[in-house]
Design a protein around this motif. Sequence first.
Motif, PDB file in Angstrom:
ATOM      1  N   GLY A  53       0.814  -1.214   0.000  1.00  0.00           N
ATOM      2  CA  GLY A  53       0.000   0.000   0.000  1.00  0.00           C
ATOM      3  C   GLY A  53       0.842   1.256   0.000  1.00  0.00           C
ATOM      4  N   LEU A  54       1.881   1.287   0.818  1.00  0.00           N
ATOM      5  CA  LEU A  54       2.751   2.468   0.861  1.00  0.00           C
ATOM      6  C   LEU A  54       3.566   2.615  -0.412  1.00  0.00           C
ATOM      7  CD1 LEU A  54       4.025   2.333   4.557  1.00  0.00           C
ATOM      8  CD2 LEU A  54       2.456   4.000   3.549  1.00  0.00           C
ATOM      9  N   ASN A  55       4.096   1.515  -0.911  1.00  0.00           N
ATOM     10  CA  ASN A  55       4.894   1.586  -2.142  1.00  0.00           C
ATOM     11  C   ASN A  55       4.056   1.980  -3.343  1.00  0.00           C
ATOM     12  OD1 ASN A  55       7.328   1.010  -0.945  1.00  0.00           O
ATOM     13  ND2 ASN A  55       7.289  -1.155  -1.457  1.00  0.00           N
ATOM     14  N   GLY A  56       2.801   1.540  -3.360  1.00  0.00           N
ATOM     15  CA  GLY A  56       1.930   1.838  -4.494  1.00  0.00           C
ATOM     16  C   GLY A  56       1.109   3.100  -4.331  1.00  0.00           C
ATOM     17  N   GLY A  57       1.204   3.743  -3.176  1.00  0.00           N
ATOM     18  CA  GLY A  57       0.427   4.953  -2.947  1.00  0.00           C
ATOM     19  C   GLY A  57      -1.061   4.683  -2.788  1.00  0.00           C
ATOM     20  N   VAL A  58      -1.422   3.469  -2.364  1.00  0.00           N
ATOM     21  CA  VAL A  58      -2.824   3.097  -2.187  1.00  0.00           C
ATOM     22  C   VAL A  58      -3.194   3.335  -0.717  1.00  0.00           C
ATOM     23  CG1 VAL A  58      -4.539   1.276  -2.487  1.00  0.00           C
ATOM     24  CG2 VAL A  58      -2.526   1.348  -3.980  1.00  0.00           C
ATOM     25  N   ILE A  59      -3.757   4.496  -0.464  1.00  0.00           N
ATOM     26  CA  ILE A  59      -4.048   4.910   0.907  1.00  0.00           C
ATOM     27  C   ILE A  59      -5.055   3.983   1.573  1.00  0.00           C
ATOM     28  CG2 ILE A  59      -5.005   6.774   2.323  1.00  0.00           C
ATOM     29  CD1 ILE A  59      -3.808   8.727   0.252  1.00  0.00           C
ATOM     30  N   ALA A  60      -6.075   3.549   0.842  1.00  0.00           N
ATOM     31  CA  ALA A  60      -7.095   2.672   1.425  1.00  0.00           C
ATOM     32  C   ALA A  60      -6.475   1.348   1.876  1.00  0.00           C
ATOM     33  CB  ALA A  60      -8.209   2.423   0.418  1.00  0.00           C
ATOM     34  N   LEU A  61      -5.603   0.768   1.058  1.00  0.00           N
ATOM     35  CA  LEU A  61      -4.939  -0.488   1.431  1.00  0.00           C
ATOM     36  C   LEU A  61      -4.056  -0.284   2.657  1.00  0.00           C
ATOM     37  CD1 LEU A  61      -4.208  -3.446   0.961  1.00  0.00           C
ATOM     38  CD2 LEU A  61      -2.480  -2.673  -0.692  1.00  0.00           C
ATOM     39  N   SER A  62      -3.329   0.814   2.687  1.00  0.00           N
ATOM     40  CA  SER A  62      -2.472   1.113   3.840  1.00  0.00           C
ATOM     41  C   SER A  62      -3.301   1.266   5.108  1.00  0.00           C
ATOM     42  CB  SER A  62      -1.669   2.393   3.594  1.00  0.00           C
ATOM     43  OG  SER A  62      -0.847   2.259   2.474  1.00  0.00           O
ATOM     44  N   THR A  63      -4.414   1.943   5.001  1.00  0.00           N
ATOM     45  CA  THR A  63      -5.287   2.155   6.158  1.00  0.00           C
ATOM     46  C   THR A  63      -5.850   0.839   6.678  1.00  0.00           C
ATOM     47  OG1 THR A  63      -5.891   4.334   5.304  1.00  0.00           O
ATOM     48  CG2 THR A  63      -7.349   3.367   6.967  1.00  0.00           C
ATOM     49  N   VAL A  64      -6.371   0.028   5.768  1.00  0.00           N
ATOM     50  CA  VAL A  64      -6.925  -1.273   6.166  1.00  0.00           C
ATOM     51  C   VAL A  64      -5.835  -2.157   6.762  1.00  0.00           C
ATOM     52  CG1 VAL A  64      -7.963  -3.408   5.276  1.00  0.00           C
ATOM     53  CG2 VAL A  64      -8.864  -1.190   4.564  1.00  0.00           C
ATOM     54  N   ALA A  65      -4.640  -2.106   6.186  1.00  0.00           N
ATOM     55  CA  ALA A  65      -3.530  -2.922   6.691  1.00  0.00           C
ATOM     56  C   ALA A  65      -3.138  -2.509   8.106  1.00  0.00           C
ATOM     57  CB  ALA A  65      -2.330  -2.824   5.755  1.00  0.00           C
ATOM     58  N   ILE A  66      -3.122  -1.219   8.379  1.00  0.00           N
ATOM     59  CA  ILE A  66      -2.789  -0.746   9.729  1.00  0.00           C
ATOM     60  C   ILE A  66      -3.853  -1.203  10.724  1.00  0.00           C
ATOM     61  CG2 ILE A  66      -2.605   1.315  11.191  1.00  0.00           C
ATOM     62  CD1 ILE A  66      -1.239   2.672   8.739  1.00  0.00           C
ATOM     63  N   LEU A  67      -5.116  -1.052  10.352  1.00  0.00           N
ATOM     64  CA  LEU A  67      -6.197  -1.489  11.244  1.00  0.00           C
ATOM     65  C   LEU A  67      -6.155  -3.000  11.452  1.00  0.00           C
ATOM     66  CD1 LEU A  67      -9.099   0.763   9.909  1.00  0.00           C
ATOM     67  CD2 LEU A  67      -7.775   1.050  12.023  1.00  0.00           C
ATOM     68  N   ALA A  68      -5.864  -3.749  10.389  1.00  0.00           N
ATOM     69  CA  ALA A  68      -5.751  -5.207  10.506  1.00  0.00           C
ATOM     70  C   ALA A  68      -4.586  -5.586  11.412  1.00  0.00           C
ATOM     71  CB  ALA A  68      -5.583  -5.840   9.124  1.00  0.00           C
ATOM     72  N   PHE A  69      -3.477  -4.870  11.283  1.00  0.00           N
ATOM     73  CA  PHE A  69      -2.324  -5.134  12.146  1.00  0.00           C
ATOM     74  C   PHE A  69      -2.683  -4.931  13.611  1.00  0.00           C
ATOM     75  CE2 PHE A  69       1.352  -3.914  14.597  1.00  0.00           C
ATOM     76  CZ  PHE A  69       2.306  -4.844  14.222  1.00  0.00           C
ATOM     77  N   VAL A  70      -3.292  -3.799  13.911  1.00  0.00           N
ATOM     78  CA  VAL A  70      -3.650  -3.485  15.302  1.00  0.00           C
ATOM     79  C   VAL A  70      -4.623  -4.530  15.847  1.00  0.00           C
ATOM     80  CG1 VAL A  70      -4.839  -1.820  16.785  1.00  0.00           C
ATOM     81  CG2 VAL A  70      -3.176  -1.032  15.092  1.00  0.00           C
ATOM     82  N   GLY A  71      -5.654  -4.850  15.068  1.00  0.00           N
ATOM     83  CA  GLY A  71      -6.637  -5.845  15.513  1.00  0.00           C
ATOM     84  C   GLY A  71      -6.034  -7.229  15.681  1.00  0.00           C
ATOM     85  N   SER A  72      -5.198  -7.625  14.740  1.00  0.00           N
ATOM     86  CA  SER A  72      -4.562  -8.944  14.790  1.00  0.00           C
ATOM     87  C   SER A  72      -3.627  -9.066  15.983  1.00  0.00           C
ATOM     88  CB  SER A  72      -3.758  -9.200  13.514  1.00  0.00           C
ATOM     89  OG  SER A  72      -4.582  -9.135  12.393  1.00  0.00           O
ATOM     90  N   PHE A  73      -2.883  -8.021  16.241  1.00  0.00           N
ATOM     91  CA  PHE A  73      -1.973  -8.040  17.385  1.00  0.00           C
ATOM     92  C   PHE A  73      -2.766  -8.081  18.687  1.00  0.00           C
ATOM     93  CE2 PHE A  73       0.717  -6.295  20.665  1.00  0.00           C
ATOM     94  CZ  PHE A  73       1.930  -6.930  20.446  1.00  0.00           C
TER      95      PHE A  73
END
Length: 161
Positions: A53-73
């Motif tokens: 997401g960060l490399n591709g500039g896809v803000i929505a993917l980056s946002t979902v990935a951060i939320l998934a990381f926090v929830g998963s942890f």
Amino acid sequence: MPGAEGYISLGIAVLNAIMTFPAVYLIERLGRRSLLLGSMLAVEVSLIALAFGLNGGVIALSTVAILAFVGSFAIGLGPVPFVLIGELVPFYAASATSSLALSVNWITNFVVGVGFLPLRDWLSSEDPSKPGGRKGEGQIFFLFAGAFAVTALLFAKEYKK
């Protein structure tokens, strides 16, 4: 989203708190190992998604990935180790072991915090098309994902049923 940083931070904190409650129910239903391994797999996927997401500039993917990381942890890797401490060490050593584990955790957090930006800058390059922007900012998360995968595999090998 300039100006929304406080709300975003609050939302992440609320998500973190909410996601610890399913662990209370799931730890006995799924077992400690399953909950930890599932959490580790989800963290690994979210780190890779964040890098893309960060490399591709896809803000929505980056946002979902951060939320998934926090929830998963929060559902596995956050609370389960503290349950394991009480089960793996004698009761008289549990508080000292927890203190040691938290100290190592905070020292590691400090090292990652101090080293994050320099390492990110070293792994990425300046992007002339964006003033102050960088190209390849997600590379550091590929590095984290690789280190985490090695750690998770070692853990899975050592922590048998």
